[in-house]
Design a protein around this motif. Structure first.
Motif, short mmCIF file in Angstrom:
data_model
loop_
_atom_site.label_atom_id
_atom_site.label_comp_id
_atom_site.label_asym_id
_atom_site.label_seq_id
_atom_site.Cartn_x
_atom_site.Cartn_y
_atom_site.Cartn_z
N TYR A 225 85.52 2.95 72.20
CA TYR A 225 85.69 1.84 73.44
C TYR A 225 84.83 2.01 74.50
CZ TYR A 225 88.82 -0.86 76.56
OH TYR A 225 89.23 -1.86 77.39
N VAL A 226 84.17 0.61 75.03
CA VAL A 226 83.58 0.66 76.24
C VAL A 226 84.26 0.49 77.26
CG1 VAL A 226 81.61 -0.28 77.46
CG2 VAL A 226 81.64 -0.06 74.82
N VAL A 227 84.49 1.57 78.23
CA VAL A 227 85.32 1.46 79.30
C VAL A 227 84.65 0.77 80.73
CG1 VAL A 227 86.70 2.81 81.19
CG2 VAL A 227 86.41 3.71 78.75
N ARG A 228 85.07 -0.39 80.99
CA ARG A 228 84.61 -1.37 81.89
C ARG A 228 85.70 -1.90 82.93
NH1 ARG A 228 79.74 -3.83 82.10
NH2 ARG A 228 80.36 -4.07 84.25
N PRO A 229 86.14 -1.02 83.78
CA PRO A 229 87.37 -1.44 84.76
C PRO A 229 87.01 -2.60 85.42
CG PRO A 229 86.79 0.87 84.75
CD PRO A 229 85.79 0.38 84.09
N GLN A 230 85.53 -2.94 86.01
CA GLN A 230 85.48 -3.96 86.76
C GLN A 230 86.27 -4.41 88.05
OE1 GLN A 230 84.84 -7.05 83.59
NE2 GLN A 230 82.80 -6.67 83.73
N THR A 231 86.86 -3.16 88.52
CA THR A 231 87.50 -3.22 89.88
C THR A 231 86.42 -2.99 90.82
OG1 THR A 231 88.07 -0.88 89.89
CG2 THR A 231 89.51 -2.27 88.42
N GLU A 232 87.26 -3.39 92.08
CA GLU A 232 86.44 -3.23 93.29
C GLU A 232 85.85 -1.81 93.63
OE1 GLU A 232 87.03 -4.33 97.96
OE2 GLU A 232 88.02 -5.87 96.25
N ASP A 233 86.91 -0.95 93.28
CA ASP A 233 86.49 0.50 93.40
C ASP A 233 85.54 1.04 92.37
OD1 ASP A 233 88.12 0.49 95.72
OD2 ASP A 233 89.96 1.26 94.48
N LEU A 234 85.64 0.47 91.23
CA LEU A 234 84.85 0.86 89.93
C LEU A 234 84.08 -0.08 89.79
CD1 LEU A 234 87.44 3.00 88.42
CD2 LEU A 234 85.92 3.81 89.73
N HIS A 235 83.19 -0.62 90.39
CA HIS A 235 82.40 -2.12 89.91
C HIS A 235 81.45 -1.63 89.15
CE1 HIS A 235 80.93 -6.03 90.32
NE2 HIS A 235 79.52 -5.32 90.77
N ASP A 236 80.88 -0.46 89.15
CA ASP A 236 79.59 -0.16 88.44
C ASP A 236 80.11 0.84 87.47
OD1 ASP A 236 77.86 -1.81 89.60
OD2 ASP A 236 77.50 -0.24 91.62
N TYR A 237 81.26 1.14 87.03
CA TYR A 237 81.90 2.06 86.27
C TYR A 237 81.50 1.70 84.55
CZ TYR A 237 84.64 5.71 83.98
OH TYR A 237 85.16 6.69 83.33
N ARG A 238 80.73 2.45 84.14
CA ARG A 238 80.70 2.21 82.40
C ARG A 238 80.69 3.48 81.84
NH1 ARG A 238 78.13 -1.89 78.94
NH2 ARG A 238 77.39 -3.03 80.76
N GLY A 239 81.50 3.65 80.91
CA GLY A 239 81.80 4.83 80.19
C GLY A 239 81.99 4.38 78.63
N TYR A 240 81.79 5.41 77.78
CA TYR A 240 81.99 5.38 76.32
C TYR A 240 82.98 6.22 75.90
CZ TYR A 240 77.74 2.79 77.29
OH TYR A 240 76.87 1.75 78.05
N ALA A 241 83.90 5.61 75.45
CA ALA A 241 85.26 6.63 75.09
C ALA A 241 85.21 6.92 73.47
CB ALA A 241 86.47 5.88 75.62
N GLY A 242 85.77 7.98 73.09
CA GLY A 242 86.03 8.37 71.66
C GLY A 242 86.22 9.81 71.71
N LYS A 243 86.14 10.37 70.50
CA LYS A 243 86.51 11.54 70.10
C LYS A 243 85.23 12.25 69.47
CE LYS A 243 89.11 14.57 66.89
NZ LYS A 243 90.13 14.31 65.85
#
Length: 419
Positions: A225-243
């Protein structure tokens, strides 16, 4: 507390269900209501003893036939470890069930009836354990009470099975004499075998080292899963979730994304919401990269200096699981970890005799429970390791596009006409 996944396999009436029932019963891992239920169902028995097989043979129709016809999963724990048990059928027509139960197993318990010794089904189950690369095998020689707890009988079976194991290349084999019906050597060491110096079955299961089976050399991280909250606090957050399925990842590692071949550097690693400098299999993590590159579900992030094969043409050992036969040219979906692609079975090269490992002439079609060597072409390239090298990145399934039913289990051997 770690988890041991193990499968029990043997010929019909070797006592698989009784063995599992004894493990659950003697380790006090069943609920009071379960105990009351099997006591009630056992009242009709002439000897009045509890029928421990009822703990795994849950369906009335199965009990009436006197066989287990599916994979029965049971869960229990002791203060030392948690366990997941798969009780596989003994009949050859249920090969697919054993493959299903064994695909994620850390250990296989192969039951041998002391009266009959190593038989054809013993060899077949051992062959499947070998094909599926199960790291640990316990050969439980059951019904020793019916041969007078004879050490000579036990030793002769050990000698016979050792030849089978040597032929198949099975590793880490432990032999143990037991009587499941009487509980001898199941949870506690039994005085019935003064000549046996090893541990009880439960002690073996509690102490077998599965952490050493994890590959920490070849880093493989399939993105779920590609984590992109796109909230005001985490506007530039991009993470790659997995095991992480194998290997170790560290902050600063040079990585390559497959199959695209894009490269970057690990900028941060999150485990359970906290940043860390290092993570390893089998942890679930969120990986952050220095570069904003195109990554999606199914891509695999690997270390640049240690990469798996990438191809759209695969050689596989395939266990067919569907009533509708497999014919060359049939189209399916192929899934390996989180990557799902369209695929076509190009050719069936030969059929494997699971009783002898002989390669039989290629059939026109593969029927239910057949194991065949096949070539598969996928619509797009997939990153993979050979199943023998890394089970976690070498196993795949075929899915019927219409019904979404899993119809085949694949053990990838390599690239067509390649490695």
């Amino acid at each position: 507390m770690d988890i041991l996944r193990f499968i029990t396999a043997g010929s019909v009436d070797d006592g698989k269900s009784t063995l599992i029932g004894r493990l659950l019963y003697d380790s006090k891992s069943i609920m009071i209501d379960q105990l009351e239920a099997i006591e009630k169902q056992s009242r009709n028995k002439e000897d009045g003893e509890i029928d421990l097989a009822l703990l795994t043979d849950g369906l009335r129709a199965e009990r009436e036939q006197g066989i287990t016809i599916d994979v029965a999963y049971k869960y229990f724990s002791t203060p030392k470890r948690k366990f997941i048990i798969a009780d596989a059928p003994g009949h050859i027509q249920y090969t697919r069930n054993m493959v299903t139960g064994a695909s994620n197993a850390d250990l296989a318990i192969i039951l041998v009836d002391a009266r009959h010794g190593v038989v054809e089904q013993t060899r077949r189950h051992s062959i499947i354990a070998s094909l599926l690369n199960i790291p640990h095998v316990v050969v439980a020689i059951n019904k020793m009470d019916l041969v007078g707890n004879s050490q000579d009988v036990y030793n002769n079976i050990v000698i016979d099975y050792a030849e089978v194991a040597s032929t198949l290349g099975l590793k880490d084999i432990t032999y143990i004499p037991i009587s499941a019906i009487n509980g001898d050597n199941i949870v506690e060491k039994s005085a019935s075998f003064p000549w046996y110096e090893g541990a009880s079955l439960l002690q073996i299961l509690e102490t077998v080292e599965v952490s050493r089976d994890i590959n920490l050399s070849d880093a493989r991280f399939p993105v779920q899963y590609v984590v992109r909250p796109q909230t005001e606090d985490l506007h530039d957050y991009r993470g790659y979730a997995g095991k992480i399925i194998s290997g170790v990842y560290k902050k600063g590692d040079k990585i390559t994304v497959l199959p695209s071949g894009l490269t970057s550097t690990v900028s941060a690693i999150e485990v359970a919401g906290k940043e860390t400098n290092e993570a390893f299999a089998p942890q679930s993590i969120i990986l952050h990269l220095e570069d904003d590159i195109d990554i999606s579900r199914g891509d695999v992030i690997v270390q640049t200096d240690n990469q798996p094969a990438v191809s759209n043409e695969l050689e596989v050992l395939l266990c067919w699981m569907d009533n509708k036969p497999l014919v060359a040219g049939n189209k399916y979906l192929l899934q390996i970890n989180s990557r799902l692609v369209k695929a076509v079975v190009k050719k069936i090269e030969y059929k494997l005799d699971v009783n002898s490992l002989l390669k039989l002439d290629a059939p026109e079609k593969a029927s239910l429970n057949d194991i065949v060597k096949a070539t598969i072409k996928t619509a797009s390239s997939i990153p993979f390791d050979s199943y023998k090298k890394l089970r976690a990145n070498g196993g795949a399934i075929l899915i019927d596009e219409t019904s979404n039913v899993t119809v085949g289990a694949c053990m990838i051997e390599g690239i067509v006409n390649g490695q």
